[in-house]
Design a protein around this motif. Structure first.
Motif, PDB file in Angstrom:
ATOM      1  N   LEU A  42      -1.155  -4.513  14.408  1.00 48.03           N
ATOM      2  CA  LEU A  42      -1.774  -5.571  15.204  1.00 48.03           C
ATOM      3  C   LEU A  42      -3.212  -5.248  15.592  1.00 48.03           C
ATOM      4  CD1 LEU A  42       1.223  -6.479  17.515  1.00 48.03           C
ATOM      5  CD2 LEU A  42       0.387  -7.736  15.535  1.00 48.03           C
ATOM      6  N   ARG A  43      -3.525  -3.992  15.861  1.00 46.73           N
ATOM      7  CA  ARG A  43      -4.833  -3.618  16.378  1.00 46.73           C
ATOM      8  C   ARG A  43      -5.829  -3.195  15.313  1.00 46.73           C
ATOM      9  NH1 ARG A  43      -6.249  -4.920  21.279  1.00 46.73           N
ATOM     10  NH2 ARG A  43      -7.413  -3.004  21.444  1.00 46.73           N
ATOM     11  N   GLY A  44      -5.392  -2.841  14.148  1.00 47.13           N
ATOM     12  CA  GLY A  44      -6.325  -2.490  13.086  1.00 47.13           C
ATOM     13  C   GLY A  44      -6.811  -1.054  13.175  1.00 47.13           C
ATOM     14  N   PRO A  45      -8.029  -0.758  13.090  1.00 47.67           N
ATOM     15  CA  PRO A  45      -9.248  -1.551  13.015  1.00 47.67           C
ATOM     16  C   PRO A  45      -9.609  -2.007  11.602  1.00 47.67           C
ATOM     17  CG  PRO A  45      -9.842   0.747  13.225  1.00 47.67           C
ATOM     18  CD  PRO A  45      -8.334   0.660  13.283  1.00 47.67           C
ATOM     19  N   THR A  46      -9.086  -1.349  10.571  1.00 49.56           N
ATOM     20  CA  THR A  46      -9.443  -1.741   9.205  1.00 49.56           C
ATOM     21  C   THR A  46      -8.192  -2.198   8.454  1.00 49.56           C
ATOM     22  OG1 THR A  46      -9.084   0.461   8.274  1.00 49.56           O
ATOM     23  CG2 THR A  46     -11.280   0.012   9.179  1.00 49.56           C
ATOM     24  N   PRO A  47      -8.401  -2.948   7.395  1.00 46.64           N
ATOM     25  CA  PRO A  47      -7.243  -3.346   6.581  1.00 46.64           C
ATOM     26  C   PRO A  47      -6.477  -2.152   6.007  1.00 46.64           C
ATOM     27  CG  PRO A  47      -9.127  -4.700   6.034  1.00 46.64           C
ATOM     28  CD  PRO A  47      -9.620  -3.627   6.955  1.00 46.64           C
ATOM     29  N   ALA A  48      -7.170  -1.066   5.723  1.00 49.02           N
ATOM     30  CA  ALA A  48      -6.485   0.120   5.197  1.00 49.02           C
ATOM     31  C   ALA A  48      -5.549   0.703   6.260  1.00 49.02           C
ATOM     32  CB  ALA A  48      -7.501   1.163   4.759  1.00 49.02           C
ATOM     33  N   ASP A  49      -5.979   0.709   7.523  1.00 53.62           N
ATOM     34  CA  ASP A  49      -5.106   1.181   8.600  1.00 53.62           C
ATOM     35  C   ASP A  49      -3.871   0.300   8.715  1.00 53.62           C
ATOM     36  OD1 ASP A  49      -6.721   3.305   9.383  1.00 53.62           O
ATOM     37  OD2 ASP A  49      -7.916   2.017  10.686  1.00 53.62           O
ATOM     38  N   ALA A  80       0.092   1.407   8.039  1.00 51.68           N
ATOM     39  CA  ALA A  80       1.158   1.141   9.009  1.00 51.68           C
ATOM     40  C   ALA A  80       2.298   0.363   8.354  1.00 51.68           C
ATOM     41  CB  ALA A  80       0.605   0.377  10.201  1.00 51.68           C
ATOM     42  N   ALA A  81       1.959  -0.551   7.467  1.00 53.31           N
ATOM     43  CA  ALA A  81       3.003  -1.279   6.745  1.00 53.31           C
ATOM     44  C   ALA A  81       3.786  -0.326   5.839  1.00 53.31           C
ATOM     45  CB  ALA A  81       2.393  -2.414   5.938  1.00 53.31           C
ATOM     46  N   GLN A  82       3.111   0.655   5.261  1.00 55.79           N
ATOM     47  CA  GLN A  82       3.806   1.683   4.480  1.00 55.79           C
ATOM     48  C   GLN A  82       4.734   2.499   5.368  1.00 55.79           C
ATOM     49  OE1 GLN A  82       3.384   0.479   1.273  1.00 55.79           O
ATOM     50  NE2 GLN A  82       3.660   2.625   0.856  1.00 55.79           N
ATOM     51  N   LEU A  83       4.314   2.721   6.620  1.00 53.93           N
ATOM     52  CA  LEU A  83       5.183   3.404   7.578  1.00 53.93           C
ATOM     53  C   LEU A  83       6.469   2.611   7.785  1.00 53.93           C
ATOM     54  CD1 LEU A  83       5.653   5.554   9.904  1.00 53.93           C
ATOM     55  CD2 LEU A  83       4.590   3.866  11.391  1.00 53.93           C
ATOM     56  N   PHE A  84       6.360   1.295   7.838  1.00 52.07           N
ATOM     57  CA  PHE A  84       7.555   0.457   7.977  1.00 52.07           C
ATOM     58  C   PHE A  84       8.500   0.676   6.797  1.00 52.07           C
ATOM     59  CE2 PHE A  84       5.181  -2.993  10.528  1.00 52.07           C
ATOM     60  CZ  PHE A  84       5.321  -2.254  11.678  1.00 52.07           C
ATOM     61  N   THR A  96       3.945  -2.734  -3.171  1.00 54.31           N
ATOM     62  CA  THR A  96       2.984  -3.336  -2.245  1.00 54.31           C
ATOM     63  C   THR A  96       1.762  -2.447  -2.048  1.00 54.31           C
ATOM     64  OG1 THR A  96       4.166  -2.438  -0.333  1.00 54.31           O
ATOM     65  CG2 THR A  96       4.695  -4.690  -0.993  1.00 54.31           C
ATOM     66  N   ALA A  97       1.946  -1.147  -2.056  1.00 56.66           N
ATOM     67  CA  ALA A  97       0.794  -0.246  -1.930  1.00 56.66           C
ATOM     68  C   ALA A  97      -0.127  -0.376  -3.139  1.00 56.66           C
ATOM     69  CB  ALA A  97       1.254   1.191  -1.767  1.00 56.66           C
ATOM     70  N   VAL A  98       0.451  -0.432  -4.324  1.00 61.82           N
ATOM     71  CA  VAL A  98      -0.359  -0.592  -5.535  1.00 61.82           C
ATOM     72  C   VAL A  98      -1.062  -1.943  -5.529  1.00 61.82           C
ATOM     73  CG1 VAL A  98      -0.217  -0.833  -8.051  1.00 61.82           C
ATOM     74  CG2 VAL A  98       1.006   1.011  -6.895  1.00 61.82           C
ATOM     75  N   ALA A  99      -0.375  -2.987  -5.117  1.00 65.65           N
ATOM     76  CA  ALA A  99      -0.991  -4.315  -5.075  1.00 65.65           C
ATOM     77  C   ALA A  99      -2.146  -4.344  -4.077  1.00 65.65           C
ATOM     78  CB  ALA A  99       0.050  -5.364  -4.694  1.00 65.65           C
ATOM     79  N   PHE A 100      -1.991  -3.690  -2.938  1.00 61.59           N
ATOM     80  CA  PHE A 100      -3.064  -3.647  -1.951  1.00 61.59           C
ATOM     81  C   PHE A 100      -4.277  -2.912  -2.504  1.00 61.59           C
ATOM     82  CE2 PHE A 100      -5.259  -1.323   1.419  1.00 61.59           C
ATOM     83  CZ  PHE A 100      -5.701  -2.382   2.189  1.00 61.59           C
ATOM     84  N   VAL A 101      -4.054  -1.781  -3.135  1.00 60.14           N
ATOM     85  CA  VAL A 101      -5.172  -1.001  -3.675  1.00 60.14           C
ATOM     86  C   VAL A 101      -5.878  -1.769  -4.779  1.00 60.14           C
ATOM     87  CG1 VAL A 101      -5.750   1.093  -4.971  1.00 60.14           C
ATOM     88  CG2 VAL A 101      -4.243   1.226  -2.994  1.00 60.14           C
ATOM     89  N   ARG A 102      -5.131  -2.405  -5.648  1.00 63.90           N
ATOM     90  CA  ARG A 102      -5.760  -3.163  -6.739  1.00 63.90           C
ATOM     91  C   ARG A 102      -6.555  -4.349  -6.218  1.00 63.90           C
ATOM     92  NH1 ARG A 102      -4.272  -2.626 -12.325  1.00 63.90           N
ATOM     93  NH2 ARG A 102      -5.148  -4.712 -12.372  1.00 63.90           N
TER      94      ARG A 102
END
Length: 92
Positions: A24-31, A35-39, A73-79
């Motif tokens: 929710l707080r960010g600060p960057t899309p990578a962060d 966090a989504a990977q942590l989920f 999802t991690a690969v899709a985000f990086v690409r």
């Protein structure tokens, strides 16, 4: 022993609160993506613990599917976000 496995699964679920705060707080899309990977990692670990605690082997299959989805999802985000600099752009 079931109480120990269930307690560890509960602890892992509580760590999701920290991850939700980061999403929710960010600060960057990578962060947010980390966090989504942590989920995903926490879901896999929790399902494996619960499968062991309650003797439900089919939960291991669900955990495997979650692990594969997290990797995709991690690969899709990086690409999607990775930009490659051309030699022409490097001089600008």
């Amino acid at each position: 022993m079931n109480v120990l496995y269930s307690g560890m699964a509960l602890f892992l679920l509580l760590t999701l609160v920290a991850g939700l705060w980061r999403v929710l707080r960010g600060p960057t899309p990578a962060d947010r993506m980390l966090a989504a990977q942590l989920f995903g990692t926490t879901a896999v670990a929790s399902l494996l613990l619960l499968a062991q605690a309650f003797g439900k082997p089919h939960l291991r299959d669900v955990a495997l599917v979650f692990a594969l989805l997290a990797a995709v999802t991690a690969v899709a985000f990086v690409r999607r976000t990775w930009t490659v600099w051309d030699d022409d752009d490097a001089g600008d």
